[in-house]
Every structure is written in structure tokens, then in C-alpha cells.
Design a protein around this motif. Structure first.
Motif, short mmCIF file in Angstrom:
data_model
loop_
_atom_site.label_atom_id
_atom_site.label_comp_id
_atom_site.label_asym_id
_atom_site.label_seq_id
_atom_site.Cartn_x
_atom_site.Cartn_y
_atom_site.Cartn_z
N CYS A 10 -10.17 0.19 7.48
CA CYS A 10 -10.00 0.09 6.03
C CYS A 10 -10.90 -1.02 5.50
N CYS A 14 -4.04 -3.41 2.52
CA CYS A 14 -3.10 -3.48 1.39
C CYS A 14 -1.80 -4.12 1.88
N CYS A 17 1.24 -2.01 3.31
CA CYS A 17 0.94 -0.92 4.25
C CYS A 17 1.26 -1.26 5.70
N ARG A 129 -5.01 -3.05 -4.05
CA ARG A 129 -6.04 -2.01 -4.01
C ARG A 129 -7.36 -2.58 -4.52
#
Ligand code: SF4
Length: 348
Positions: A10, A14, A17, A129
Motif C-alpha cells: 500500500c 490507513c 485497516c 486516505r
């Protein structure tokens, strides 16, 4: 056979998560994809797979890596495709640019799923985000330009920012986009994440959940699972039906004929031992329990023949009280928000 392929990279992590992914191991992408190809070849041969019905590239963020990395994977998969194979890529609005989308489309992808999460800048920031509202619109536009017809957006609701007015605005934004599917998840404060235990981050409101579902349906997305609306994703639907699937990649889980297979849960360990799996053999009662829980939270329903006599009696009681419907040997739940409660009651 259904195939799930995990891409554990990623661009940033986040804070809510709990998925297996990393934002600081991009130097391992090449070695990871080499391991992935080895693993994929092994699993397909080991299970004697002749045909693939659905493939789901999840993560992590599949769009966080260069699209060329998927070329070799597709050269392994392509001979097993049928004209109906559903091929989904998860992607983030900031990294799935037009060139990336066109590349995976040319490889055979026919469904794209964007992690949008919200159309409000403050909520996006709260969720950690790194994309903007504008980038969601651009990503969907690019997906269309690349030729995708099946497009999903993921949204998160029930955060401290959400009110009926705000959720209505989220749904209005959705309506303005030509998408075919929505996954709307109530925020979960997962253990071992920065959001764990932060009760004030979540409204925990049944009223908001109900409102979100009603508004989403009014916008033309028919609910078929507690968090899923619109044109059915055959891959996820297969999970709820209890179908077999291969899990390939670090952190992946597979399920074949009542046995669950767990791959190594770190990128390094997976690169060293890509085909290694821990096995968990599920008992008949564990399988039946899963069938009850999954069947009641979706339009899959629960087969009466999978219930014992006492469970059937309790399910029939719920039919009498109009909490369940019974049709063609199956019990169906008309209100997915009550699914866990109903499942626990039936289980006894
Ligand atoms: S981009 Fe997706 S998988 Fe990656 S950390 Fe955020 S929510 Fe998790």
C-alpha cells in the motif's frame, strides 16, 4: 475454481485497516511476484484446476505496483479462463491511473473495485486516505475510458463524521457516477490498529446503518448482502455460498473441500516459503455454523437440510413470527441487519 490473489503493498497504511499489507517494503515487490508465480503454479497443479470461474486481486492495493508485474501471473491464469471468468482488481483512486487501468484491462480484467471510502475531504483525512474526492471521480472516469463496465466503490460509514445529511450526500455523489456496485461497510475498530478501542470514532448507530441501506437501495443498488449492493460480485458471492477457492500470496486464506489453508503472514516469510500452508480442517458442525451465519447475512439463505431438528424448529418459529421467509427448502432473512441475532437464536 475461484482464485484469490493477495497483493500486500500500500502507498500508505490507513489507521483503521487490519489487512495484511505494508507501505515500506516496495523493494521486495519483484521477489514477491516471483514467489507469487511459483505459488500460483503450484496451487493450480496441486488442486488440479481445469477452469477458473472468478479471480480477485485484493490487498493491500493491487494498483500500488506497476501493472507489468501482472503479466506473468496472467500468462499462468489465461489458459484456464472461460468467456465468463470474472476478473476483479482492487485499486485506489490515487494510483489507478489510465495507463495502469488500460494495462490490466488488456490482460483480461473485467471488474474494478475502488477504495473510495468517502466523498468528504475531512472524513477521508480522518480515515488516513491519501486521495481526494476529485480523484475518485477521475478514477471512475478513467475506468470507463479503459473499457471497464463493472465498477465498484467501497464506502465506510458510521464514523464520527456521519449524519443522515452527510450519508445522503455520499449517496448523491455515488448516483452521479456510472458505477454498478457499492460495498458500504460500517467502520470497525479493529484490534492492533491505531483505531482500536477509540469508541468516539464510531457512532455505533443502527439508525444510520438502516438509513444508509435504505438510501443506497433508493439510489438503485439492490442489497444482496449486509454490505453489498448492485450487480452481484460472483467472487464474493461464492464465499458466502461456501464454494471452494484458492488463496495465493502472503496473508491469503484458501478453502477447499472443508479445509482452510493459511499462507505465511509476512512478505519475507512468504518469499522464502511461497507454497507453505497451515491447514485447518473444519468439522461438519463448524461448516454448518458458517453456512447459517453467511446465509442469513445475504440472499444465499440457509438450506433446511443443513440444520438439525432443534435448529429447524427454531427457524420455523421465526417464519411463524415473520422474521424469516421459507421458500424451496431454504430459510431467507429479509433484514440483514438482524442476521447475527437470528443466527445465534437458530444455533441455540
Ligand atoms: S489502502 Fe486498503 S489495504 Fe491499504 S492500508 Fe488502506 S485500507 Fe488497508
Amino acid at each position: 475454481m475461484q482464485v484469490y490473489i493477495h497483493v500486500p503493498f500500500c502507498e500508505s497504511k490507513c489507521p483503521y485497516c487490519a489487512f495484511g499489507s505494508s507501505d515500506d517494503e516496495f523493494n521486495k515487490v519483484s521477489a514477491y511476484f516471483k514467489a507469487l508465480c511459483l505459488d500460483l503454479n503450484f496451487q493450480l497443479k496441486n488442486q488440479n484446476v481445469k477452469e477458473i470461474s472468478t479471480i480477485f486481486f485484493g490487498g493491500g492495493t493491487p494498483s500500488a505496483v506497476n501493472a507489468n508485474f501482472y503479466d506473468e501471473i496472467f500468462s499462468i491464469l489465461a489458459p484456464l479462463f472461460t468467456p465468463k471468468t470474472e476478473i476483479t482488481f482492487e485499486a485506489n483512486p490515487n494510483s489507478a491511473n489510465l495507463a495502469w487501468l488500460k494495462h490490466v484491462k488488456n490482460l483480461g480484467a473485467n471488474r474494478i473495485s475502488f477504495g473510495a471510502q468517502s466523498f468528504f475531504e475531512d472524513k477521508l483525512k480522518f480515515l488516513g486516505r491519501i486521495h481526494s474526492r476529485e480523484q475518485i471521480f477521475k478514477a471512475v472516469e478513467n475506468a470507463h475510458a479503459a473499457g471497464f463496465k463493472s465498477i465498484n466503490l467501497d464506502l465506510i460509514y458510521d464514523t464520527k463524521f456521519d449524519t443522515k445529511k452527510r450519508l445522503l450526500a455520499e449517496v448523491e455523489s455515488l448516483k452521479s457516477l456510472a458505477i454498478t456496485h457499492l460495498s458500504a461497510y460500517s467502520l470497525t475498530l479493529e484490534e492492533n490498529t491505531p483505531f482500536a478501542g477509540k469508541k468516539s470514532y464510531k457512532k455505533d448507530s443502527d439508525t444510520l446503518a438502516k438509513f444508509m441501506i435504505e438510501q443506497t437501495q433508493r439510489a438503485g443498488f439492490k442489497q444482496y448482502e449486509i454490505s453489498n449492493f448492485g450487480e452481484i460480485c460472483r467472487h464474493n458471492f461464492g464465499y458466502w455460498q461456501g464454494k471452494n477457492y484458492l488463496g495465493v500470496g502472503a496473508f491469503s486464506v484458501g478453502f477447499v473441500d472443508g479445509t482452510r489453508y493459511y499462507a505465511k503472514n509476512s512478505i519475507d516469510a512468504y518469499i522464502t516459503q511461497p507454497t507453505h500452508r497451515e491447514r485447518e480442517i473444519l468439522s461438519q458442525s463448524e461448516l454448518a455454523r458458517e453456512h447459517i451465519f453467511l446465509g442469513l447475512r445475504s440472499i444465499v439463505g440457509v438450506d433446511a437440510v443443513r440444520l438439525n431438528e432443534a435448529q429447524k424448529k427454531r427457524a420455523n418459529l421465526l417464519v411463524e413470527n415473520e422474521k424469516l421467509l421459507f421458500k424451496n427448502g431454504k430459510f431467507y432473512n429479509p433484514n440483514f441487519l438482524l442476521s447475527d441475532e437470528i443466527a445465534l437464536f437458530i444455533e441455540g
